[in-house]
Design an enzyme around this catalytic site. Structure first.
Site, short mmCIF file in Angstrom:
data_model
loop_
_atom_site.label_atom_id
_atom_site.label_comp_id
_atom_site.label_asym_id
_atom_site.label_seq_id
_atom_site.Cartn_x
_atom_site.Cartn_y
_atom_site.Cartn_z
N LYS A 249 -4.38 9.30 13.14
CA LYS A 249 -5.56 8.73 12.50
C LYS A 249 -6.80 9.15 13.29
O LYS A 249 -6.83 9.05 14.51
CB LYS A 249 -5.44 7.20 12.45
CG LYS A 249 -6.54 6.53 11.64
CD LYS A 249 -6.26 5.05 11.44
CE LYS A 249 -7.33 4.41 10.58
NZ LYS A 249 -7.06 2.98 10.29
N GLU A 336 1.00 -11.07 2.97
CA GLU A 336 0.30 -12.33 2.74
C GLU A 336 1.23 -13.44 2.26
O GLU A 336 1.07 -14.61 2.67
CB GLU A 336 -0.82 -12.12 1.71
CG GLU A 336 -1.96 -11.25 2.19
CD GLU A 336 -1.73 -9.76 2.00
OE1 GLU A 336 -2.62 -8.97 2.36
OE2 GLU A 336 -0.65 -9.38 1.48
N ARG A 364 -3.02 -12.54 -3.34
CA ARG A 364 -1.67 -11.94 -3.33
C ARG A 364 -0.59 -12.96 -2.98
O ARG A 364 0.59 -12.66 -3.10
CB ARG A 364 -1.66 -10.79 -2.32
CG ARG A 364 -2.59 -9.65 -2.69
CD ARG A 364 -2.91 -8.75 -1.50
NE ARG A 364 -1.78 -8.02 -1.00
CZ ARG A 364 -1.46 -6.77 -1.33
NH1 ARG A 364 -2.21 -6.11 -2.18
NH2 ARG A 364 -0.42 -6.19 -0.80
#
Length: 586
Positions: A249, A336, A364
């Site tokens: 990244k 979640e 969610r």
């Protein structure tokens, strides 16, 4: 100055005219282009830099947009946007009226599926692949690019479970860089780390192969010849396939590689050195830091307090508690639903769980809030960051539905602090032993009080406050939008006619105060930074109807539409929630 390869590329057809040997040079130019724009316009940096080679390889080999490409979350799709017709207006990325920061089906035929939340790509691509089978389009390819943090989510596993027994022509590419926004966590992450170190494990004891995928990798995701070779091989294989690639990244910008958390979205920076350009330091504190510092202060005094977050340690500022009390702080990854029911289990055993989830992400876990927490009346404390309009991330991230979707749930207290002191005091009150679960919603960004760290005061549940007395018109607000209301009232010619009430609680409503308001004021406005439909204003109308009041009640809030991206002040102006527009409505 010699012309760059990227100058001649407006779409993937142009890209496919290049020789494979030219692609590494294009990758260099594409990185430079992304860095150049994001350094001044801001946005998600590290994720897009990490998949430059993969982006080029996919559009070079596959016949996009006929072949369908789905990016999970989508913050890594800047290179994709630049190569698919949006190079010339990429400088408008995430700005009001400009292109979106995430793929959007309204924006381009190359964006096969709109994204913004994690772990949706495999399900979406599988759905498309099954549709192609039913339509006898057997030559069409369907590709999902998903990160190692997102693939650990429950939804991704559900899709993998289904895809493995399908005959769908589906290619899943795992972009493994060991980080989401914060470093990835959990057993899946540890497994992937072992696979990277031990190729025998990839062959012999492979989770993905066990789910009936044609697994290949792990390979270097920055090695274009290898990527092209393996993707070309996979094109000829039917059925569900899985390619595991290793990337870095922030690849190509040293600072971004060294500090991957900060450079996920670094703000403005010097495009050569990578050094971030410091913004003027604010005299005020971010709401997330008010939460983060306060929970540590409370945890010092109460050893039953635990903190839970689904992959948002930094964004929620629960990192402060992790640093001091790592054994009582839980980053559960992008999960979640699990976070909410984990909190319920902890509350059942007399711990005091502060479950910190962004407003838009709590959507969610809606069933878990109802079934596992509220139905059993377990005193979980939901700390809902990024409530209301959040700005440049746009429609997928605005936290504007929470008041509407929470207030219909029995047993659940719903509170919105007007300022930092109110947030601090409700956090204190919540851990004293409430008989019900509570949802506390607060916005992204800075407050406006310098000395908010005052001695704790208990807040009486279900009690509103009068901020200003008048005798003709009452304005009822909820949360920090009260600041805009106060500013608007100051500009009114007959300001003494106006009362202003901070109702604080959407549930339970302060009915005693409401009776006083309705008996005194012929006209009543409600103002909220949530959706008008079913929100705070709706509950005031319900109160009026139940009690046979005939006062004129006018609702102001988020209209019945998805709000675009842009600076919060510009969005508020557009929908009439800024002080000037509010004053014109009162």
């Amino acid at each position: 100055m010699s012309k760059k390869l990227l100058d001649n590329i407006s779409n993937p057809e142009d890209l496919r005219k290049l020789n494979p040997e030219q692609l590494p040079q294009l990758a260099k130019e594409l990185r430079e282009f992304i860095i150049d724009i994001v350094s001044t316009k801001e946005g998600h940096l590290g994720a897009s830099l990490g998949v430059v080679e993969l982006t080029i390889a996919l559009h070079y080999l596959f016949d996009t947009p006929k072949d369908l490409l789905v990016w999970d979350v989508g913050h890594q799709a800047y290179g994709h946007k630049i190569l698919t017709g949006r190079k010339d207006n990429f400088h408008t990325n995430r700005q009001f009226g400009g292109i979106a920061g995430f793929p959007s089906i309204k924006e381009s035929e190359f964006d096969a599926f709109g994204v913004g939340h994690s772990s949706t790509s495999i399900s979406a691509a599988l759905g498309m692949a099954i549709a192609s089978n039913l339509k006898k389009e057997t030559e069409k390819h369907h590709i999902a690019v998903i990160g190692d943090a997102s693939i650990a989510s429950g939804m991704a596993f559900e899709a993998l479970n289904h895809a493995g027994v399908s005959k769908a022509n589906l290619l899943i590419i795992l972009n493994d860089n060991a980080i989401g926004i914060d470093p990835s966590v959990g057993a899946v992450k540890e497994y992937l780390t072992k696979v990277k170190r031990d190729k025998k494990l990839a062959v012999q004891n492979n989770i993905i192969k066990a789910l009936n995928f044609d697994y290949s990798g792990p390979i270097d995701g920055h090695d274009l010849p290898k990527l092209l070779s393996e993707l070309e091989r996979l094109q000829s294989i039917k059925g569900p396939k899985f390619l595991h690639i290793i990337t870095t990244k922030g690849k190509g910008l040293q600072k971004a590689e060294e500090d991957q958390v900060t450079y996920h979205a670094p703000g403005k920076f010097d495009k050569i050195s990578g050094e971030r350009i410091k913004k003027e330091s604010s005299l005020f504190t971010k709401y997330q830091d008010v939460f983060g510092k306060t929970i540590v202060e409370l945890a010092d005094q109460n050893d039953k307090i635990v903190g839970i977050t689904p992959a948002m340690l930094t964004g929620s500022s629960l990192k402060f508690m992790m640093e001091k009390y790592p054994e009582r702080t839980f980053d559960v990854g992008i999960a979640e639903q699990h976070a909410v029911t984990l909190a319920a289990g902890m509350a059942r055993q007399d711990l005091i769980p502060f479950c910190n989830i962004y407003s838009t992400f709590l959507q969610r876990a809606y069933d878990q809030v109802i079934h596992d927490v509220a139905l059993q009346n377990l005193p979980v404390i939901f700390c809902m960051d990024r409530a209301g309009l959040v700005g440049e991330d746009g429609a997928t991230h605005h936290g504007v539905f929470d008041l509407a979707y929470l207030r219909c749930i029995p047993n659940l207290i719903v509170f919105a602090p007007r300022n930092e002191i109110e947030l601090r005091n409700i956090l204190f009150t919540a851990q004293l032993g409430l008989e019900h679960p509570i949802a506390i919603r607060y916005p992204r960004g800075y407050g406006n009080i310098k000395d908010w760290e005052k001695p704790f005061e208990r807040i009486e549940i279900g009690k509103g406050k009068c901020l200003k007395n008048g005798n003709k018109t009452a304005i009822l607000s909820i949360g920090t939008i009260a600041n805009n209301v106060s500013e608007a009232i100051k500009t009114l010619k007959h300001k003494d006619n106006f009362s202003h009430y901070d109702m604080r609680f959407v549930k339970p409503l302060d009915e005693k105060l409401l009776h006083q308001i309705f008996e005194k004021h012929p006209t009543i406005f409600t103002v909220e930074d949530g959706t008008i439909n079913g929100g705070f204003g709706s509950c005031i109308l319900e109160f009026a109807s139940t009690n046979n009041y005939t006062n004129k009640v006018k609702l102001i809030g988020i209209p019945d539409e998805f709000i675009e991206h842009g600076a919060i002040t510009k969005l508020q102006h557009k929908i009439g929630l800024d002080p000037k527009n509010l004053a014109n409505k009162f």
